[in-house]
Design a protein around this motif. Structure first.
Motif, short mmCIF file in Angstrom:
data_model
loop_
_atom_site.label_atom_id
_atom_site.label_comp_id
_atom_site.label_asym_id
_atom_site.label_seq_id
_atom_site.Cartn_x
_atom_site.Cartn_y
_atom_site.Cartn_z
N ASP A 63 -6.06 4.16 2.17
CA ASP A 63 -5.25 3.11 2.80
C ASP A 63 -4.42 3.63 3.97
O ASP A 63 -3.61 2.87 4.52
CB ASP A 63 -4.30 2.49 1.77
CG ASP A 63 -5.05 1.85 0.62
OD1 ASP A 63 -6.17 1.37 0.85
OD2 ASP A 63 -4.51 1.84 -0.50
N ALA B 45 -2.52 0.97 6.65
CA ALA B 45 -1.06 0.84 6.49
C ALA B 45 -0.33 1.32 7.73
O ALA B 45 0.66 0.71 8.17
CB ALA B 45 -0.61 1.64 5.27
N THR C 259 0.89 6.92 1.22
CA THR C 259 -0.13 5.98 0.77
C THR C 259 -1.31 6.75 0.19
O THR C 259 -1.41 7.97 0.35
CB THR C 259 -0.64 5.10 1.93
OG1 THR C 259 -1.31 5.94 2.88
CG2 THR C 259 0.49 4.37 2.61
N ARG D 209 0.81 -1.22 0.00
CA ARG D 209 0.00 0.00 0.00
C ARG D 209 0.84 1.27 0.00
O ARG D 209 0.32 2.37 -0.21
CB ARG D 209 -0.92 0.00 1.21
CG ARG D 209 -2.00 -1.06 1.16
CD ARG D 209 -2.61 -1.33 2.51
NE ARG D 209 -1.63 -1.88 3.44
CZ ARG D 209 -1.95 -2.43 4.62
NH1 ARG D 209 -3.21 -2.51 4.99
NH2 ARG D 209 -1.00 -2.90 5.42
N VAL D 210 2.14 1.14 0.24
CA VAL D 210 3.03 2.30 0.26
C VAL D 210 3.43 2.64 -1.17
O VAL D 210 3.82 1.76 -1.95
CB VAL D 210 4.28 2.01 1.12
CG1 VAL D 210 5.23 3.20 1.09
CG2 VAL D 210 3.86 1.71 2.55
#
Length: 326
Positions: free
Chosen positions: A239, A243, A235, A208-209
């Motif tokens: 998200d 995250a 992100t 998700r990064v």
């Protein structure tokens, strides 16, 4: 007055009452039908704009309210016209009433003006999470008077528009991406460069990064018991929290699994031996020092000494006579 005149008056009263009754009945019917039509029209507008892509969701409730209140104004004018009130008189009365209501309801009008400014400038929209002043939550609906919000724990809040407009508005949902910071501390004995590389790779390993801007890690502070490291990444807004929570947990478990130490706040105390011995000697000397006599005993001893000195002076021989004073 004869019977013919009485019958004429009765017929006139009956005709007037019948005509007035018909007007009142027709006015009530117009009011009921108009009220129903206003609500029905508002529902139709709301239903028509529900799936419209070209209309912002923030404006849909406002459009339905404008249609409803516009129809109600015409209905009230029609009802008043049934009683012989002319349109010019209605406008004059509405102008005077509007002035009086405006002076009495300055705060309410301020909410209306603030609501119009919010709808025009769009600092917040429906389904966005915002913070304004002392309130924060997801925007549910924006009306002419209030903004309806839902907090993160599901509590309903109705906030006056003026309170939101007169405060700094922080919109957490408007930008498509957000940055998060993972803060963790390592021991002074650990390898700092290896820890920085480990945290950078840890953040980058999460799907998700985002790759741009690239994840990074740096030393944020040299604390009393730890070297504080901050790992930073970006992100998508949707998200962000998932995250952040996952990487916060992994930074604890995986750092320890890799051999790094996460210290807790602690402080070392060093006591010098000579200072301890000097302190002990001072305590013993104070304990062995003679205690002063009580005040009563000291006074009695002083009196006895004075009396003995007086008796000794009376018993010495006189130089001139050689006799001893009694």
């Amino acid at each position: 007055m004869d019977g013919t005149d009485a019958n004429t008056i009765v017929e006139m009263i009956r005709a007037f009452a019948l005509g007035m009754g018909i007007q009142i009945l027709s006015a009530i019917i117009i009011l009921i039908v108009g009220w129903w039509m206003a609500g029905k029209a508002a529902s139709l507008v709301r239903r028509a704009l529900r799936n419209a892509k070209f209309v912002d969701s923030t404006l849909k409730p406002l459009a339905a309210s404008i249609v409803q209140y516009t129809i109600l104004v015409f209905v009230i004018i029609a009802v008043l016209s049934k009683f012989g009130v002319e349109t010019t008189s209605i406008i004059a009365v509405l102008g005077a009433a509007g002035l009086a209501i405006g002076l009495a309801l300055q705060g309410t009008l301020s909410n209306i003006a603030s609501g119009v400014m919010i709808l025009v400038l769009r600092p917040l929209r429906v389904d966005e999470f915002v913070s304004a002043g002392s309130v924060s939550g997801t925007v549910v609906e924006i009306t002419l008077f209030t903004t309806l919000m839902k907090t993160a724990d599901g509590v309903f809040i109705s906030v006056p528009n003026s309170q939101i407009w007169n405060s700094a508005i922080t919109n957490y949902s408007r930008n498509p991406t957000r940055r998060f910071d993972i803060k963790v501390g390592i021991a002074y004995d650990d390898d700092v460069d290896a820890a920085l590389e480990f945290m950078t790779n840890l953040v980058a390993s999460d799907s998700r990064v985002l790759a741009e801007p690239a994840p990074m890690a740096f030393i944020a502070n040299l604390g009393e018991s730890s070297v504080d490291i901050t790992a930073r990444g970006w992100t998508n807004t949707a998200d962000f929290w998932a995250a952040f929570w996952d990487l916060s947990r992994r930074s604890k478990t995986e750092l320890e699994a890799a051999g790094f130490s996460i210290p807790f706040p602690q402080r070392d105390l060093h006591l010098k031996t000579d200072s301890a011995e000097a302190r002990s000697a001072g305590i013993l000397a104070k304990a062995e020092a003679p205690k002063p006599a009580p005040r009563a005993r000291a006074t009695t001893a002083k009196a006895k000494t004075t009396k003995a000195a007086s008796s000794k002076a009376d018993s010495t021989p006189d130089d001139t006579t050689g006799e001893t004073k009694a």
